[in-house]
Design an enzyme around this catalytic site. Sequence first.
Site, short mmCIF file in Angstrom:
data_model
loop_
_atom_site.label_atom_id
_atom_site.label_comp_id
_atom_site.label_asym_id
_atom_site.label_seq_id
_atom_site.Cartn_x
_atom_site.Cartn_y
_atom_site.Cartn_z
N TYR A 335 0.87 -1.17 0.00
CA TYR A 335 0.00 0.00 0.00
C TYR A 335 0.91 1.22 0.00
O TYR A 335 1.85 1.29 0.80
CB TYR A 335 -0.86 0.07 1.27
CG TYR A 335 -1.96 -0.94 1.41
CD1 TYR A 335 -2.24 -1.88 0.44
CD2 TYR A 335 -2.71 -0.97 2.58
CE1 TYR A 335 -3.26 -2.81 0.60
CE2 TYR A 335 -3.74 -1.90 2.77
CZ TYR A 335 -4.01 -2.82 1.77
OH TYR A 335 -5.00 -3.74 1.94
N GLU A 411 -21.12 5.54 20.38
CA GLU A 411 -21.97 5.58 19.20
C GLU A 411 -22.51 6.99 18.91
O GLU A 411 -22.96 7.27 17.79
CB GLU A 411 -23.12 4.58 19.32
CG GLU A 411 -22.64 3.15 19.26
CD GLU A 411 -23.74 2.13 19.49
OE1 GLU A 411 -23.65 1.02 18.92
OE2 GLU A 411 -24.69 2.44 20.26
#
Length: 432
Positions: A335, A411
């Site tokens: 990568y 969250e």
Amino acid sequence: MIGRISTLALAGGLAFGAPAFAAPTAAQVAAAAKAVQPRVVAWRRDIHEHPELGNQEVRTSALVAKELKALGFEVRENVGKTGVVGILKGGKPGKVVALRADMDALPVEEKTGLPFASKATATWEGKTVPVMHACGHDTHVAMLLGTATVLAGMKKDIKGTVVLLFQPAEEGPQAGEEGGAKLMIRDGALDNPKVDAVFGLHIGPADAHLLNYRPEGFYASSDRLTITVKGKQTHGARPWAGVDMASVAADIIQAMNQIAARQVDVGASPSVVTIAVINMGMRQNIIPEDLKMEGTMRTFSTTRHDDLVLKVQKAVAAIGDRYGAKAQAVFSQPYPVTYNDPALSKWVKASLEKASPGKVDDNAPLVTGAEDFSLYAEKVPSVFVQLGGRKADVPAATAPANHSPFFDVDEAVLETGVKAEVFMALDYLERK
């Protein structure tokens, strides 16, 4: 069952068409993001409980395709094996912007104790392994579905086209396979329509709601390192009659650490060489003939990369020779450095400030983690941003990092992530 919310409700009851073709306002985006948040949380928990490894994201991609079709997106499936591309054409012509979320989980046994914790297993490189969303890709998918919902409710007032890239195998495919951004690009994910810019978002253990990034090089380049050694099997009681593979492995690890810390200038450019897997032997009193070691190398420059490859290969071969064995180091699945376009990095800060006022840092430290988002950035101008997700009751010093079996997020930050993605897309399309 994840309930549905009408586009009117997502718009907070606001009529985006008055006046005609008016760009959605920040207040409208915020209201829509807040309205979709319960569904984003539900998606996240559902995907978290049912994780899938790279190139195996069949359930996840089916969920994504179903939701996008219901929102009126043009949907292309099986892109890059299990990837999904969603295309939303706005009410006005304009540029094309893409947003990317990765879908794959990791071979990690979850230890969070969450009520929706994963109990899944799968086959990875010939072994049955536990599977967990230990890197937050479940949140990435959920946030981008939330973004899709918000944008669909604003479709007629969008100037241009938004392309959503739901990508498999970001963590890398198993040995012998291809996958990830490389295959998405090969399958035309950035074409038809031709994408002008790509934005990506990655959650992590930083302060909740923090959005941070840096221009130019941000995440390191990455190579998979595989070392194979062929020796001579012998009885454990007579190591001198063969090649002591345990000693070979120990010397190779010491050599890797010595190269990384003593043979390169660590101040000039960061770099890391790590051995994480050692496979050898079947019985306690038999020294085996074969040894296989696997690891990773991270660098931020081509010069450092090439120098380390040469040093590692020479050291491994020399250690094998010293023991009378054949040893080889092979680097694969590279990568590149994740490069944030400087001009786009400067411009995007204002969009991120609207998503998380006062919590944007455009001078983040270099990250030795790697991302195949870098492959998109090689094709079109791009910016990759981190979203802090640490829970308030978790001290920063002990917060589980990505890839930990204890990794979890607050969250509430998912709403911030949705706003960031929506603002980046809409503002880019309105950009002169």
